[in-house]
Design a protein around this motif. Structure first.
Motif, PDB file in Angstrom:
ATOM      1  N   ILE A 171       0.840  -1.207   0.000  1.00  0.00           N
ATOM      2  CA  ILE A 171       0.000   0.000   0.000  1.00  0.00           C
ATOM      3  C   ILE A 171       0.870   1.250   0.000  1.00  0.00           C
ATOM      4  O   ILE A 171       0.608   2.191  -0.755  1.00  0.00           O
ATOM      5  CB  ILE A 171      -0.971   0.016   1.203  1.00  0.00           C
ATOM      6  N   ILE A 172       1.899   1.279   0.839  1.00  0.00           N
ATOM      7  CA  ILE A 172       2.788   2.450   0.900  1.00  0.00           C
ATOM      8  C   ILE A 172       3.424   2.686  -0.465  1.00  0.00           C
ATOM      9  O   ILE A 172       3.420   3.799  -0.986  1.00  0.00           O
ATOM     10  CB  ILE A 172       3.856   2.273   1.997  1.00  0.00           C
ATOM     11  N   TRP A 173       3.959   1.630  -1.048  1.00  0.00           N
ATOM     12  CA  TRP A 173       4.605   1.750  -2.356  1.00  0.00           C
ATOM     13  C   TRP A 173       3.600   2.154  -3.434  1.00  0.00           C
ATOM     14  O   TRP A 173       3.844   3.069  -4.221  1.00  0.00           O
ATOM     15  CB  TRP A 173       5.274   0.423  -2.721  1.00  0.00           C
ATOM     16  N   PHE A 174       2.438   1.475  -3.468  1.00  0.00           N
ATOM     17  CA  PHE A 174       1.465   1.736  -4.529  1.00  0.00           C
ATOM     18  C   PHE A 174       0.879   3.135  -4.405  1.00  0.00           C
ATOM     19  O   PHE A 174       0.630   3.802  -5.415  1.00  0.00           O
ATOM     20  CB  PHE A 174       0.368   0.669  -4.525  1.00  0.00           C
ATOM     21  N   ASP A 175       0.669   3.599  -3.178  1.00  0.00           N
ATOM     22  CA  ASP A 175       0.199   4.973  -2.972  1.00  0.00           C
ATOM     23  C   ASP A 175       1.219   5.966  -3.546  1.00  0.00           C
ATOM     24  O   ASP A 175       0.844   6.922  -4.222  1.00  0.00           O
ATOM     25  CB  ASP A 175      -0.030   5.242  -1.492  1.00  0.00           C
ATOM     26  N   ASP A 176       2.491   5.715  -3.292  1.00  0.00           N
ATOM     27  CA  ASP A 176       3.541   6.578  -3.848  1.00  0.00           C
ATOM     28  C   ASP A 176       3.556   6.527  -5.372  1.00  0.00           C
ATOM     29  O   ASP A 176       3.732   7.548  -6.036  1.00  0.00           O
ATOM     30  CB  ASP A 176       4.915   6.178  -3.309  1.00  0.00           C
ATOM     31  N   MET A 177       3.365   5.339  -5.935  1.00  0.00           N
ATOM     32  CA  MET A 177       3.382   5.212  -7.389  1.00  0.00           C
ATOM     33  C   MET A 177       2.165   5.887  -8.021  1.00  0.00           C
ATOM     34  O   MET A 177       2.289   6.526  -9.069  1.00  0.00           O
ATOM     35  CB  MET A 177       3.441   3.733  -7.807  1.00  0.00           C
ATOM     36  N   LEU A 178       0.988   5.750  -7.397  1.00  0.00           N
ATOM     37  CA  LEU A 178      -0.191   6.458  -7.907  1.00  0.00           C
ATOM     38  C   LEU A 178       0.051   7.958  -7.916  1.00  0.00           C
ATOM     39  O   LEU A 178      -0.239   8.642  -8.896  1.00  0.00           O
ATOM     40  CB  LEU A 178      -1.421   6.151  -7.044  1.00  0.00           C
TER      41      LEU A 178
END
Length: 167
Positions: free
Chosen positions: A136-143
């Motif tokens: 979630i942390i990574w994907f939030d940053d990527m979004l």
């Protein structure tokens, strides 16, 4: 306005992902056997639309934490501890509301070892901490990076490397 739009998009993305992860987990975990006539070898998973809301809320909560220096300046293991606890508490409170108070019976872990009130269990909590929160942390940053050109792009493996090194 931009911040609100960002969180609405994240709510829909994370809600959708959460529902699909639950369906896949039920298939892989063979939790379908005996469920209302589904054959043991069926590849049909199931979920509840309420899981869309729970997943969306968890994604937005952790993403909102991830927007603040007091969170993202912490070591990755601290971020994961906070995020995993956030998900666990969201699961517990949504379980109490949806299952115990409203009687929707969406899930019940009361037969599993190390459960609390039948709404959360140790095995899933470990998954929230070690697998889901870093993603979630990574994907939030990527979004945020790809949709709004803010922040920087990085590999999910970097999160786990930092976790192993306790950075």
């Amino acid at each position: 306005m931009k911040y609100s739009k960002n969180k609405i998009i994240h709510f829909f993305v994370f809600g959708s992902i959460y529902m699909n992860v639950e369906i896949i987990a039920r298939i892989v975990g063979k939790q379908l056997v005996g469920y209302k006539g589904i054959k043991p070898l069926s590849l049909m998973g199931y979920t509840s639309l309420w899981m869309f809301a729970v997943g969306g809320i968890c994604g937005v909560l952790i993403g909102s934490l991830n927007d603040h220096p007091r969170f993202y300046d912490k070591k990755i293991w601290q971020q994961i501890l906070i995020g995993g606890t956030t998900i666990t508490l969201a699961e517990l409170f949504s379980g109490i509301l949806l299952n115990l108070i409203l009687g929707l019976n969406i899930w019940d872990y009361s037969k599993d070892s190390f459960n609390f009130m039948g709404q959360i269990e140790l095995k899933n909590c470990l998954l929230w901490y070690l697998m889901i929160t870093p993603i979630i942390i990574w994907f939030d940053d990527m979004l945020t990076y790809y949709l709004y050109k803010e922040g920087e792009s990085y590999n999910l493996l970097e999160v786990y490397k930092k976790l192993i090194k306790l950075k």
